[in-house]
Design an enzyme around this catalytic site. Sequence first.
Site, PDB file in Angstrom:
ATOM      1  N   GLU A 157     -45.596  22.505  22.861  1.00 57.60           N
ATOM      2  CA  GLU A 157     -46.732  22.852  22.019  1.00 57.60           C
ATOM      3  C   GLU A 157     -46.250  23.212  20.629  1.00 57.60           C
ATOM      4  O   GLU A 157     -45.810  24.351  20.399  1.00 57.60           O
ATOM      5  CB  GLU A 157     -47.463  24.058  22.604  1.00 57.60           C
ATOM      6  CG  GLU A 157     -47.976  23.817  23.992  1.00 57.60           C
ATOM      7  CD  GLU A 157     -49.044  24.832  24.356  1.00 57.60           C
ATOM      8  OE1 GLU A 157     -50.176  24.411  24.564  1.00 57.60           O
ATOM      9  OE2 GLU A 157     -48.742  26.023  24.368  1.00 57.60           O
ATOM     10  N   GLU A 214     -48.812  31.685  22.112  1.00 56.44           N
ATOM     11  CA  GLU A 214     -49.590  32.897  21.803  1.00 56.44           C
ATOM     12  C   GLU A 214     -48.978  34.127  22.483  1.00 56.44           C
ATOM     13  O   GLU A 214     -48.998  35.218  21.920  1.00 56.44           O
ATOM     14  CB  GLU A 214     -51.061  32.687  22.222  1.00 56.44           C
ATOM     15  CG  GLU A 214     -51.752  31.720  21.272  1.00 56.44           C
ATOM     16  CD  GLU A 214     -52.864  30.879  21.878  1.00 56.44           C
ATOM     17  OE1 GLU A 214     -53.331  31.199  22.989  1.00 56.44           O
ATOM     18  OE2 GLU A 214     -53.257  29.876  21.243  1.00 56.44           O
ATOM     19  N   ASN A 270     -56.510  25.125  29.613  1.00 54.71           N
ATOM     20  CA  ASN A 270     -56.137  26.518  29.343  1.00 54.71           C
ATOM     21  C   ASN A 270     -57.315  27.174  28.628  1.00 54.71           C
ATOM     22  O   ASN A 270     -57.503  26.979  27.432  1.00 54.71           O
ATOM     23  CB  ASN A 270     -54.870  26.553  28.473  1.00 54.71           C
ATOM     24  CG  ASN A 270     -54.461  27.975  28.129  1.00 54.71           C
ATOM     25  OD1 ASN A 270     -55.009  28.936  28.674  1.00 54.71           O
ATOM     26  ND2 ASN A 270     -53.498  28.104  27.225  1.00 54.71           N
ATOM     27  N   TRP A 271     -58.076  27.932  29.407  1.00 56.44           N
ATOM     28  CA  TRP A 271     -59.299  28.527  28.840  1.00 56.44           C
ATOM     29  C   TRP A 271     -59.006  29.735  27.951  1.00 56.44           C
ATOM     30  O   TRP A 271     -59.911  30.270  27.306  1.00 56.44           O
ATOM     31  CB  TRP A 271     -60.254  28.953  29.966  1.00 56.44           C
ATOM     32  CG  TRP A 271     -60.905  27.806  30.687  1.00 56.44           C
ATOM     33  CD1 TRP A 271     -60.815  26.470  30.376  1.00 56.44           C
ATOM     34  CD2 TRP A 271     -61.746  27.882  31.849  1.00 56.44           C
ATOM     35  NE1 TRP A 271     -61.543  25.724  31.269  1.00 56.44           N
ATOM     36  CE2 TRP A 271     -62.131  26.568  32.185  1.00 56.44           C
ATOM     37  CE3 TRP A 271     -62.204  28.923  32.633  1.00 56.44           C
ATOM     38  CZ2 TRP A 271     -62.954  26.273  33.277  1.00 56.44           C
ATOM     39  CZ3 TRP A 271     -63.027  28.649  33.719  1.00 56.44           C
ATOM     40  CH2 TRP A 271     -63.398  27.328  34.039  1.00 56.44           C
ATOM     41  N   LYS A 272     -57.771  30.213  27.966  1.00 60.23           N
ATOM     42  CA  LYS A 272     -57.380  31.379  27.158  1.00 60.23           C
ATOM     43  C   LYS A 272     -58.352  32.538  27.425  1.00 60.23           C
ATOM     44  O   LYS A 272     -58.823  32.689  28.537  1.00 60.23           O
ATOM     45  CB  LYS A 272     -57.303  30.982  25.680  1.00 60.23           C
ATOM     46  CG  LYS A 272     -56.398  29.758  25.489  1.00 60.23           C
ATOM     47  CD  LYS A 272     -56.040  29.476  24.068  1.00 60.23           C
ATOM     48  CE  LYS A 272     -55.147  28.243  23.995  1.00 60.23           C
ATOM     49  NZ  LYS A 272     -54.698  27.918  22.658  1.00 60.23           N
ATOM     50  N   SER A 318     -54.215  20.888  19.817  1.00 59.75           N
ATOM     51  CA  SER A 318     -55.359  20.150  19.277  1.00 59.75           C
ATOM     52  C   SER A 318     -55.503  18.762  19.886  1.00 59.75           C
ATOM     53  O   SER A 318     -55.819  17.790  19.187  1.00 59.75           O
ATOM     54  CB  SER A 318     -55.276  20.090  17.749  1.00 59.75           C
ATOM     55  OG  SER A 318     -55.290  21.406  17.212  1.00 59.75           O
ATOM     56  N   GLY A 334     -54.592  25.055  18.265  1.00 64.06           N
ATOM     57  CA  GLY A 334     -55.834  25.656  17.788  1.00 64.06           C
ATOM     58  C   GLY A 334     -56.106  25.425  16.309  1.00 64.06           C
ATOM     59  O   GLY A 334     -56.995  26.053  15.734  1.00 64.06           O
ATOM     60  N   GLY A 342     -56.449  23.340  25.143  1.00 68.38           N
ATOM     61  CA  GLY A 342     -57.078  24.627  24.868  1.00 68.38           C
ATOM     62  C   GLY A 342     -58.547  24.418  24.523  1.00 68.38           C
ATOM     63  O   GLY A 342     -59.410  24.289  25.393  1.00 68.38           O
ATOM     64  N   GLY A 343     -58.847  24.359  23.227  1.00 64.42           N
ATOM     65  CA  GLY A 343     -60.225  24.282  22.745  1.00 64.42           C
ATOM     66  C   GLY A 343     -61.068  23.225  23.445  1.00 64.42           C
ATOM     67  O   GLY A 343     -62.201  23.503  23.882  1.00 64.42           O
ATOM     68  N   HIS A 364     -46.295  30.584  26.669  1.00 68.61           N
ATOM     69  CA  HIS A 364     -47.227  29.999  25.702  1.00 68.61           C
ATOM     70  C   HIS A 364     -46.963  30.607  24.327  1.00 68.61           C
ATOM     71  O   HIS A 364     -46.633  31.794  24.221  1.00 68.61           O
ATOM     72  CB  HIS A 364     -48.670  30.272  26.150  1.00 68.61           C
ATOM     73  CG  HIS A 364     -49.665  29.499  25.342  1.00 68.61           C
ATOM     74  ND1 HIS A 364     -50.041  29.892  24.086  1.00 68.61           N
ATOM     75  CD2 HIS A 364     -50.308  28.342  25.605  1.00 68.61           C
ATOM     76  CE1 HIS A 364     -50.900  29.007  23.603  1.00 68.61           C
ATOM     77  NE2 HIS A 364     -51.078  28.058  24.508  1.00 68.61           N
TER      78      HIS A 364
HETATM   79  P1  PGA Z   1     -55.572  23.806  21.592  1.00 68.32           P
HETATM   80  O1  PGA Z   1     -54.609  24.733  22.483  1.00 68.32           O
HETATM   81  O2  PGA Z   1     -55.839  22.574  22.409  1.00 68.32           O
HETATM   82  O3  PGA Z   1     -56.781  24.625  21.342  1.00 68.32           O
HETATM   83  O4  PGA Z   1     -54.801  23.487  20.347  1.00 68.32           O
HETATM   84  C1  PGA Z   1     -53.600  24.181  23.252  1.00 68.32           C
HETATM   85  C2  PGA Z   1     -52.985  25.268  24.096  1.00 68.32           C
HETATM   86  O5  PGA Z   1     -52.722  26.336  23.543  1.00 68.32           O
HETATM   87  O6  PGA Z   1     -52.792  25.123  25.309  1.00 68.32           O
END
Ligand code: PGA
Length: 248
Positions: A166, A96, A9-11, A212, A172, A233-234, A94
Amino acid sequence: MRKQIVVANWKMNNSPTQSSQLCSLILSKMRPTDKEVIIAPSYLYLNSVVATTQNSIIKVAAQNCHQEISGAYTGEVSASMLADLGLDYVILGHSERRYYYGEDNSLLAKKVSSALSQGLKVIYCCGETLDQRISGAHLDRITKQLTEGLFHLPAKAMKNIVIGYEPIWAVGTGITATSAQAQEMHAHIRSALSDKYGADVAHDTSILYGGSCTPSNAKELFAQKDVDGGLIGGASLNADDFLAIVNA
Ligand code: PGA
């Protein structure tokens, strides 16, 4: 039999050049695998990622879609537009999106139905805040998100659903759920699926962990009985890290 899946997930990250470089790098370095590997870039780069990954084992997801198929919704993107691009998946719910854009379970239920109606598969995310976990409300919170956002679907639709767990406090933040915490929640989700749809659906639904997840903790998380992969994500912004997680 449920699939093992890893989602990048590149956001809202990467320039056009970075996106195509990262995508090409992942493709060129990826070893043959029986896992499903999915990249979710920004809407803007979907076309180029679809083109780059054509005829490869990588599938492409959008990070969101609107609940209506078309209409006067300035700035929005519908599931039918995503399906036309040749996407396989859309991520919905998600944390976010829930937090920054106020997306609630009833809206998400509509988005889920809209996406499925266009032939997209859905990665439906759920998760609890730290307060909810500390107060012991975390299991109920997830049950509510599943019940209100997903369980309007008939059992036959569930083959097109992947669930992403999540914990919001881990997304994050660099704090990861322990493998025991992840396993407890994934087992809880599977049992909610079983109560609603029966043991076969519960057994066949992939449940991914996100929050994470890194090359150093992925192996232990993925070794849990009910953890079928990850939403990354990251660490998905670096090809080597992402592929190390896929290989875990
Ligand atoms: P993260 O994000 O790996 O940066 O914690 C996970 C996600 O939101 O898919």
